[in-house]
Design an enzyme around this catalytic site. Structure first.
Site, short mmCIF file in Angstrom:
data_model
loop_
_atom_site.label_atom_id
_atom_site.label_comp_id
_atom_site.label_asym_id
_atom_site.label_seq_id
_atom_site.Cartn_x
_atom_site.Cartn_y
_atom_site.Cartn_z
N HIS A 378 32.09 -25.42 22.30
CA HIS A 378 31.90 -24.89 23.51
C HIS A 378 30.50 -24.84 23.84
O HIS A 378 30.23 -24.35 24.98
CB HIS A 378 32.55 -23.47 23.47
CG HIS A 378 34.16 -23.62 23.77
ND1 HIS A 378 34.75 -23.86 25.00
CD2 HIS A 378 34.97 -23.52 22.94
CE1 HIS A 378 36.03 -23.71 24.97
NE2 HIS A 378 36.10 -23.67 23.56
N LYS A 569 28.93 -14.88 36.98
CA LYS A 569 29.12 -15.22 35.38
C LYS A 569 28.32 -14.48 34.49
O LYS A 569 27.63 -13.60 34.98
CB LYS A 569 28.78 -16.84 35.40
CG LYS A 569 27.25 -17.02 36.01
CD LYS A 569 26.69 -18.43 35.91
CE LYS A 569 27.85 -19.06 37.19
NZ LYS A 569 28.49 -20.28 36.54
N THR A 677 33.95 -22.89 34.21
CA THR A 677 35.32 -23.10 34.77
C THR A 677 35.21 -22.28 36.17
O THR A 677 36.20 -22.41 37.07
CB THR A 677 36.51 -22.40 33.96
OG1 THR A 677 35.79 -21.17 33.63
CG2 THR A 677 36.87 -23.21 32.79
N LYS A 681 37.38 -22.91 40.04
CA LYS A 681 37.98 -22.11 40.84
C LYS A 681 37.25 -21.72 42.13
O LYS A 681 38.18 -21.78 43.05
CB LYS A 681 37.84 -20.56 40.11
CG LYS A 681 38.47 -20.60 38.61
CD LYS A 681 38.29 -19.24 37.86
CE LYS A 681 38.54 -19.33 36.46
NZ LYS A 681 37.99 -18.51 35.64
#
Length: 845
Positions: A378, A569, A677, A681
């Site tokens: 990741h 975030k 991500t 969205k």
């Protein structure tokens, strides 16, 4: 500002009785009243809103549990290959509405609650977020579980049931203050304790070598208690399981160490065992080498693998007797996915089980382990990669240290045979780093012990091959894949943006709920004036809802006609909230110097949590709140510019913010964000993206066409070239007057008059050792933002671009991602079988 309509007021205007079906509504009301009777404490005459929430949750649970049991029966009868998704984080958010949507109960429940005189919105807001994750990694795991159930895969999520999840963030005097997230204080109606499956986990001790093999002896034992949460698929009656482990002390825990008179002390000492699952480590993209964290990682994999082996051996329902005694078929029946390096210990633990307990010879056990495990990387940030000190393993997991040494020895023999005399390559590829102290590189362990390694966006997977695992890629190129992330459209469209979902359904039907690529059918409506007006109206209603919420929590009046410019975030230097902040200061300075200029109003919203020990991230929050304080209290710019810090950003707040956003900020330095991500969205909810060519934003630009995003800044290659030549921030500072003015204001205390030197560390970093090159992209970013304002002045063209983005967002469904994992990594196929509901005969395909 007109207040948005509440659920109650909406229900006065329209009833859903016909949609819901009268029988369903009656049954929900009957079940609700029954549960309320047992929920309300006997010595209270009046039910509280929380009582109503629990009664509704238990009503929905009744519909879940029959399908859950039937799904597990189906798996035991069909005996498919099972997928085990191991993650230290599952950021689930709230369960009530998501469960109602996936079971097809939402209309019935809405109508029943309305008829009972209650407000569904109020009941939903009572539920605590299950915040067992830090950000993207944990939320991705939650989306994946939803998709695995929706695709009918026999899949299980395994994690830790942290007593305290990600901290609640309070902003006090402009600073982040952390408060413990006691999310279980009122109980959790969505879980079922399974004490019958409690398992022993071993720590410490030492290893004895005998003729029969190695024995790990004199260990301390902690018990792992499983709690199961049902995960419903979308309208297919499949309900999978997320099993979270909680640490318990055994009854005889250390009692022998105490005299009779020390009984109280002995019982209190149980906390040492139970602390293992007490709290989630609040670090995102940063490795913290604490012994408790290593204990958590081993606790998860040791409990999970015992469970996996038990289920493999006795696949018949209700059977505790072994059905399988040979492990030859293990990789054909079991797929283990490691979500980042946190569950890396699954590799040596599976070897320990196979070699020490099941008595397989090493090469056979290693073949089984490698064919079973797969690893998702990741991040490429070096500070995020786990490197555990050998001395910690020596003390805590002595048997696993020996196994890792054995794995490394055989691995290096193989490399030496391929590249004779290349000592430097052996050093680079070793699992053991000969540093001070000596460390185990967990990412190398994952690569060596897995059959597949994947990144999470195409550009990230290329970087994984070119940089972090370059040597490994040269040896085993076939191991490496890309699996671009996705998000579940159920939560991130149907649940959080029902009005948009409804107008899309009117135009193209509801197939997109489980096949998001069908959103492409919206493209013919890009020039449809009615649809353009509908999309714009939905966005305006969502902005009204968010503005109303923010007015309550921040007391700030927000201009609904302004651009809602949103960056939400984790706070991290690489995500460059500082670039956004410098732009806000630049806009403010322009307004102050020329008040009469043509300026389109803008509300800049920034939200996210900083790791408690991350000084620079906390300073960034302090700067954002300080800039906001100055700008928001200046009457001269008040209706034109605002800067709002969104306190305590979490899943349930994201569900309000994302549908209301006009502009999505994805401005990380190219080559640093693995995927993202949030970007997906925002795209499917009708926000336009301003971003660098980084992570999955690259693929979003491909899908929608680069002209339909606002792309700016250095590319990955340009960043690499700048690193080679050397980045000189002062050159930009001297050359760009607006940048210099903003930086000087920060440095001279304009935004912190009571503490003029408050931001010295931040300015020093930007000027002298900014790894993420904020100044290098400043000019391009400001110019790109001017393009944003210019387009927003033309509502029709803006909305047409929004429609193109929504239509292009189909690729970014986690259903697509999971289907690719299933076929390319796990060797299973999505099942189209719809398991019959509990009121029908079972297993009729």
């Amino acid at each position: 500002m007109a207040a948005p309509l509440s659920d109650q007021e909406k229900r006065k205007q329209i009833s859903v009785r016909e949609i819901a079906g009268l029988g369903d509504v009656v049954e929900v009301k009957r079940s609700f009243n029954r549960h309320l009777h047992f929920t309300v404490v006997k010595d209270r005459n009046v039910a509280t809103p929380r009582d109503y929430y629990f009664a509704l949750a238990h009503t929905v649970w009744d519909h879940l549990v029959g399908r859950w049991i039937r799904t597990q029966q189906y798996y035991y009868e069909k005996d498919p290959k099972r997928v085990y998704y191991l993650s230290l984080e599952f950021y689930m958010g709230r369960a009530l509405q998501n469960t109602m949507i996936n079971l097809g109960l939402q209309n019935s429940c809405d109508e029943a609650v309305y008829q009972l005189g209650l407000d569904m919105e109020e009941l939903r807001d009572i539920e605590e977020d299950a915040g067992l994750g830090n950000g993207g990694l944990g939320r991705l795991a939650a989306c994946f579980l939803d998709s695995m159930a929706t695709l009918g895969l026999a899949a299980y999520g395994y994690g830790i049931r942290y007593e305290y999840g990600i901290f609640n963030q309070k902003i006090r005097n402009g600073c982040q203050v952390e408060e413990a997230d006691d999310w279980l204080r009122y109980g959790n109606p969505w879980e079922k304790a399974r004490p019958e499956y409690m398992l022993p986990i071993h720590f410490y001790g030492h290893v004895e070598t005998t003729a029969a093999g190695h024995k790990w002896v004199d260990t301390q034992v902690v018990l792992a208690m499983p709690y199961d949460t049902p995960i419903p698929g979308y309208r297919n009656n499949t309900v999978n399981t997320m099993r979270l482990w909680s640490a318990r002390a055994p009854n005889d825990f250390k009692l022998h160490n105490f005299n009779v008179g020390d009984y109280i002390e002995a019982v209190l000492d149980r906390n040492l065992a139970e602390n293992i699952t007490r709290v989630l480590y609040p670090n995102d993209n940063f490795f913290e080498g604490k012994e408790l964290r290593l204990k958590q990682e081993y606790f998860l994999v040791a409990a999970t693998l015992q469970d996996v082996v038990r289920r493999f051996k006795s696949s018949k329902i209700g059977s505790r007797d072994p059905v399988r005694t040979s492990f030859e078929m293990f990789p054909e029946k079991v797929a283990i996915q490691l979500n980042d390096t946190h569950p890396a210990l699954a590799i040596p633990e599976l070897m320990r089980i196979l070699v020490d307990i099941e008595k397989l010879e090493w090469d056979k056990a290693w073949d089984i382990t490698c064919r079973t495990c797969a690893y998702t990387n990741h991040t490429v940030l070096p500070e995020a990669l786990e490197r555990w000190p050998v001395f910690m393993f020596e003390q805590l997991l002595p048997r696993h240290l020996l196994i890792i040494y054995d794995i490394n020895h055989r691995h290096l023999d193989r490399i030496a045979a391929k590249f004779p005399g290349d000592v430097d390559r052996l050093r680079r590829m070793s699992l053991i780093e000969e540093s001070d102290p000596k460390r185990i590189n967990m990412a190398h362990l994952c690569v060596v012990g897995s059959h597949t390694v994947n990144g999470v966006a195409r550009i990230h997977s290329e970087l994984v091959r070119k940089t972090v695992f370059k040597d490994f890629y040269e040896v085993d190129p076939e191991k490496f894949q890309n699996k671009t992330n996705g998000v579940t459209p159920r939560r991130w469209l149907l649940l959080c943006n029902p009005a948009l979902s409804d107008i899309i359904t009117e135009k193209i039907g509801d197939g997109f709920h489980s096949d998001l690529q069908q959103l492409q059918k919206l493209l013919p409506f890009v020039d449809n004036e009615i649809f353009i007006r509908q999309v714009a109206k939905v966005k305006q209603e969502n902005k009204l809802n968010l503005a109303s919420y923010l007015q309550k929590v921040t007391q700030q009046q927000i201009n609904l006609d302004s651009i809602f410019d949103v960056q939400v975030k984790r706070i991290h230097e690489y995500k460059r909230q500082l670039l956004n902040c410098l732009h806000a200061i630049t806009l403010y300075n322009r307004l102050k110097s020329a008040p009469s200029q043509d300026f389109f109003p803008r509300t800049i919203m920034i939200g996210g949590k900083a790791a408690p020990g991350y000084h620079m991230a906390k300073l960034i929050i302090r700067l954002i709140t300080s800039v906001g304080h100055v700008i928001n209290n200046d009457a001269a710019v008040n209706d034109k510019l605002k800067v709002i810090f969104l306190e305590n950003y979490r899943v349930s707040l994201a569900e309000k913010v994302i549908p209301a956003a006009d502009l999505s900020e994805q401005i990380s330095t190219a080559g640093t964000e693995a995927s993202g991500t949030g970007n997906m969205k925002f795209m499917m909810n009708g926000a336009l993206t301003i971003g660098t060519m980084d992570g999955a934003t690259v693929e979003m630009a491909e899908e929608a066409g680069q002209d339909n995003l606002f792309i700016f800044g250095l590319s990955v290659n340009e960043v690499e070239e700048m690193d080679r030549k050397g980045y000189n921030a002062k050159e930009y500072y001297e050359r760009l007057p607006e940048l210099k003015m903003a930086v000087d204001q920060i440095q001279n205390g304009f935004f912190s008059p009571a503490q003029p030197g408050l931001f010295q560390d931040l300015v020093h970093m930007l000027l002298n050792h900014d790894r993420f090159k904020v100044f290098a992209d400043f000019e391009a970013y400001v110019q790109c933002q001017e393009r944003v304002s210019k387009l927003y002045k033309n509502p029709r063209e803006w909305t047409r671009m929004v429609i193109r983005n929504i239509a292009a967002s189909g690729k970014f469904s986690s259903d697509r991602t999971i289907a690719q994992y299933a076929s390319d990594i796990w060797g299973v196929e999505p099942s189209g079988v719809k398991i019959p509901p509990p009121n029908e005969p079972p297993f009729q395909e």
